[in-house]
Structures are given as structure tokens and as C-alpha cells.
Write an enzyme that holds these catalytic residues in place. Sequence first.
Site, PDB file in Angstrom:
ATOM      1  N   SER A   1     -45.999   1.340  49.585  1.00 25.07           N
ATOM      2  CA  SER A   1     -45.665   2.538  50.357  1.00 25.07           C
ATOM      3  C   SER A   1     -44.192   2.893  50.453  1.00 25.07           C
ATOM      4  O   SER A   1     -43.852   3.955  50.965  1.00 25.07           O
ATOM      5  CB  SER A   1     -46.234   2.434  51.765  1.00 25.07           C
ATOM      6  OG  SER A   1     -47.593   2.761  51.719  1.00 25.07           O
TER       7      SER A   1
ATOM      8  N   LYS B   1     -39.685   6.137  59.343  1.00 23.64           N
ATOM      9  CA  LYS B   1     -41.129   6.329  59.266  1.00 23.64           C
ATOM     10  C   LYS B   1     -41.709   6.196  60.667  1.00 23.64           C
ATOM     11  O   LYS B   1     -41.278   5.339  61.443  1.00 23.64           O
ATOM     12  CB  LYS B   1     -41.706   5.260  58.336  1.00 23.64           C
ATOM     13  CG  LYS B   1     -43.188   5.395  58.053  1.00 23.64           C
ATOM     14  CD  LYS B   1     -43.620   4.333  57.039  1.00 23.64           C
ATOM     15  CE  LYS B   1     -45.063   4.480  56.614  1.00 23.64           C
ATOM     16  NZ  LYS B   1     -45.455   3.460  55.618  1.00 23.64           N
TER      17      LYS B   1
ATOM     18  N   SER C   1     -47.436   5.539  51.476  1.00 24.30           N
ATOM     19  CA  SER C   1     -47.645   6.257  52.712  1.00 24.30           C
ATOM     20  C   SER C   1     -46.355   6.741  53.356  1.00 24.30           C
ATOM     21  O   SER C   1     -46.401   7.618  54.216  1.00 24.30           O
ATOM     22  CB  SER C   1     -48.395   5.352  53.694  1.00 24.30           C
ATOM     23  OG  SER C   1     -47.594   4.229  54.019  1.00 24.30           O
TER      24      SER C   1
HETATM   25  N1  GLN Z   1     -51.209   3.033  49.153  1.00 24.58           N
HETATM   26  C1  GLN Z   1     -51.512   1.703  49.593  1.00 24.58           C
HETATM   27  C2  GLN Z   1     -52.660   1.737  50.555  1.00 24.58           C
HETATM   28  O1  GLN Z   1     -53.177   2.757  50.787  1.00 24.58           O
HETATM   29  C3  GLN Z   1     -50.305   1.069  50.186  1.00 24.58           C
HETATM   30  C4  GLN Z   1     -50.066   1.390  51.596  1.00 24.58           C
HETATM   31  C5  GLN Z   1     -48.831   0.800  52.133  1.00 24.58           C
HETATM   32  O2  GLN Z   1     -48.048   0.173  51.407  1.00 24.58           O
HETATM   33  N2  GLN Z   1     -48.638   0.946  53.430  1.00 24.58           N
HETATM   34  O3  GLN Z   1     -53.046   0.741  51.087  1.00 24.58           O
END
Ligand code: GLN
Length: 487
Positions: A178, A79, A154
Site C-alpha cells: 500500500s 494517511k 491503499s
Molecule cells: N492491496 C493490498 C490489500 O488489499 C495491500 C493493502 C495494504 O498494503 N494495506 O490487502
Amino acid sequence: MHLHDLTIKNFHQGLLKKEFSALEITQAFFDWIEKRDWETGAYLSLSKDLAVRQAEAVDIKIAKNEPVGVIAGIPLAFKDNILIEGRPATAGSKILKDYTASYDATVIKKLKKAGTVFLGKTNCDEFAMGSSTENSAYKLTRNPHDLSRVPGGSSGGSAAAVAAHMAIAALGSDTGGSIRQPAAFCGVVGLKPTYGAVSRFGLIAMASSLDQIGPFTKTVEDAAILFKEIAGYDSMDSASSPLSNNYGDELVNPRLEDIRKLKIGVPEEYWVAGLDKEVAENVERATKDLQSLKAEVKKISLPHTKYALSCYYIIMPAEVSSNLERFDGIRYGTRQGAENLLELYKRNREAGFGAEPKRRILLGTFVLSSGYYDAYYAKAQRVRRLIRQDFDEAFKEVDVILTPVTPTPPFKFGEKVADPLAMYLSDIFTVPVNLAGLPAISIPVRQGSNVSGQISSNLPIGFQLIGKHLREADILGLGQYYEKLYL
Ligand code: GLN
């Protein structure tokens, strides 16, 4: 052997038997990425020069009959919020467009030492904020199972890269889901380790009390192998746990008699209105499969679950607002000309951040501001404790908790991106785990066993196993035996 069939496990065996060289496989991955990634959009940058050097080093060792570790030569994707010295790290943001990392993250150091091969950096929501990768400032990543749908987020690029066979495994980060949510959407395995088990040093911080790095793999066994390599105490991460040096062989070689002793709890609060029927049916199917292993399954309650999402959307933005302060146009960012210092900060941040980070910086500074601090931030911290206590209580009765990962199957592009609240709801089953600092894994529900009958689903759906603090061995072990039902 075909790229599609490669796992960490069988790659290692093939490499030792000299069925192929690390360099051949590396080249094959780049060829495949070149051929397919224009439609998937998993990668933001490739590191072919580095990968070739890394693969050659492994091949030389093998030619000399020197010992190589179990992950040597494995082609990996990362990532783009994980730092690799001399390589870009955009975190999906325009503000880091020209940034080159000046050091290696601890996980990267470990993986370099273990001889893995770095294919490139993957797309993600800006600063890891989102559930669909649509918040990336660079491009869309498509779900390899259905190109009209999102890969989740994400860490959508990492999940899609593994699902589309453009890497054997990948790393992502999980602050509120994420890793697990995109793994579920893309039909791969995703592990969010215990908070403190894997060093965050060199991970671009989103919300520091929640962030963890973890693996995406094709099998649970691979997740166990890769997790074991990246876990461990690191003095460079103040939250790192010395106990993370104690993970043993049981991670990778679980014993059936231990797995059968595990009690599995199914929390009633996760079967809420809004849970898609197909998701519910699939998770129930996985539950039956686990019962067939003779693990005991019982109903439990996690009464404060309904507050988890609001609690997360106070604590997380508070931490985001302070972590993102450093992007001021002086040390990072494309410097915009300005009359004075304040103007420079403002212009740079205005031009560099997208809508979602701005929204969270606003929310975060608001909940921390004097006059509102007690009503929001302090209260959310107290709710966080209650959520943690729910898990503590439940774990007196059971060893593992089984839930859905997401309320719906993968959704279409544009379906939620205009409505932040609808998007935030995708995290409803994953954020409690981060608030409690526990380990959890997302495993694709398999089709085609005769244990519990067939439910047809074209889109991947995952189930989540949540473990006790530092007990990755329980969820990984159970997951490995679940997979064996389908071999
Ligand atoms: N989808 C969640 C958010 O938008 C989790 C994001 C993440 O785990 N980095 O905060």
C-alpha cells in the site's frame, strides 16, 4: 521557488537562507490544495490551525537564530489511519466517521518534535484494504497524471498529494504493497521499511504481522531523510526492533564505492505471464541504468513466489478479522439502537463496514475456524516461512533484489473494483516482501537519460528494490545514485 520544485532537501536550504518562511510555504500549500484538490481528492480533512501554529513556531526559531532540524517546517500529509491527537482518523471507513484520535502515534510524536507542519489527512481504501483507493467510504482519489485512472492504494491519497504537489512528503502504511504500489502509479518514491523499524503504535491495525508505516517523497534522498526521522525502537510496539536505533548517516549520504560493491539479483519468477510489456521494458531500462553505475546484476530464483499471494490472502484476513473485532458500536462506531448486545454489534458492524472489510472478516474467520485452521492458516504460516527462506538464500548471493512493483501501469476507475481477485493480483510483486518482513522501495523509472535509450510512457511506472533485513541503506543508496544519473 515554485511549490512544484520543493523537496525536503531544498526546502531546508531555502528556509535557512531565509528565501521564504515556513508560514509562507504552508499558506501556499493550502492555497494550492484549495485550488486543485477538488479534482484530485487526495485529502479527507485539513488541519490548517495546527499547521499555521507549527509553521510559526519554526519561523520564530529561525528569527532567533536557533538551530532547526533538517525536516523543520516541512509540510506533510498523513494517511487517515495514523492517529493525531484531537484530529479525525477515519481509516477510510464509515464506522470511524465521528472518531477523534485521543493520542498521537509514535511517528506523529517524532514529527511534531522535529517541527514538521501537518497539512491534513489523506484518503485511503477502507482500513487500508485495496489497491485503488476505490474502497474508501468517502470519495474517489484520482491519479494526478491521468484523472481517469486510479492512484493505486491503499495509501492513494498520500501518493496523489505528493504527486500533485499538495505536500512535500507524506506518510502511508504498507501491509501488502500500500505504499509501493500507489507510489509507482503516481510517479513518486515510496518506502516500506523493515518490519519493526518504524513504530506501529497509533497506526490503526490492519494485519499486525505485516503492517509498516513509511514515507512518500519526490526523491529517494528525501525518503532517506524522512525515514531516518521516523525509525527507531519504541517500547509501545511489541514488534519494534532495538536494532532500528542503529541507522546511520549512510542512509542519507551513501558512498559510491559502497554502492558499486552491491550485487543486484533479478528473480526470474517476477517476469510472469500477465506482466505488462511496457512495465517490463521500463524495469529493464532501470536495470541497465543501475548496471551503468557498475553494480553487478545477476539472475536469481525465488522459487516459492507463486504461493505468496495465496499465502497473504489467508494470513492477512485472519489478522484483519481479529483486529476489526474492536469496532463493535460501543467504543467505536455510530451506535445503532438495538434490543440486546448481540443485536447492537450486528447492526453497527453491518451499517459501518463496507464490502471489502466484510469480505475479509468472513475469509479470516473461516480460515481460523476449527476444522479449517490446519488446512489454511497453519499451512499458510509454513508457506510464509518458505518465502522468507527464499529471500535468505538469495541474499547469500546478492545484496539487493530488483523487480517490478506492479504488473500493469495505473488502471482506470471501475476496471477491477467489481472483481476482487483481479484487484488482489495487483499485489503480486509487493506482498512477498511483507511476508518476509524486508525493506523495499518503489522508485519511478525515469525517462530521458541517454544511458539506455528512450521508451516513451505517459503513465508513471515504478521499479522495486528489496533489501536485506534492516539494510534500508542499500536500497536507498542505490536509489539515490540512480536518481543522480538524471540530474
Ligand atoms: N492491496 C493490498 C490489500 O488489499 C495491500 C493493502 C495494504 O498494503 N494495506 O490487502
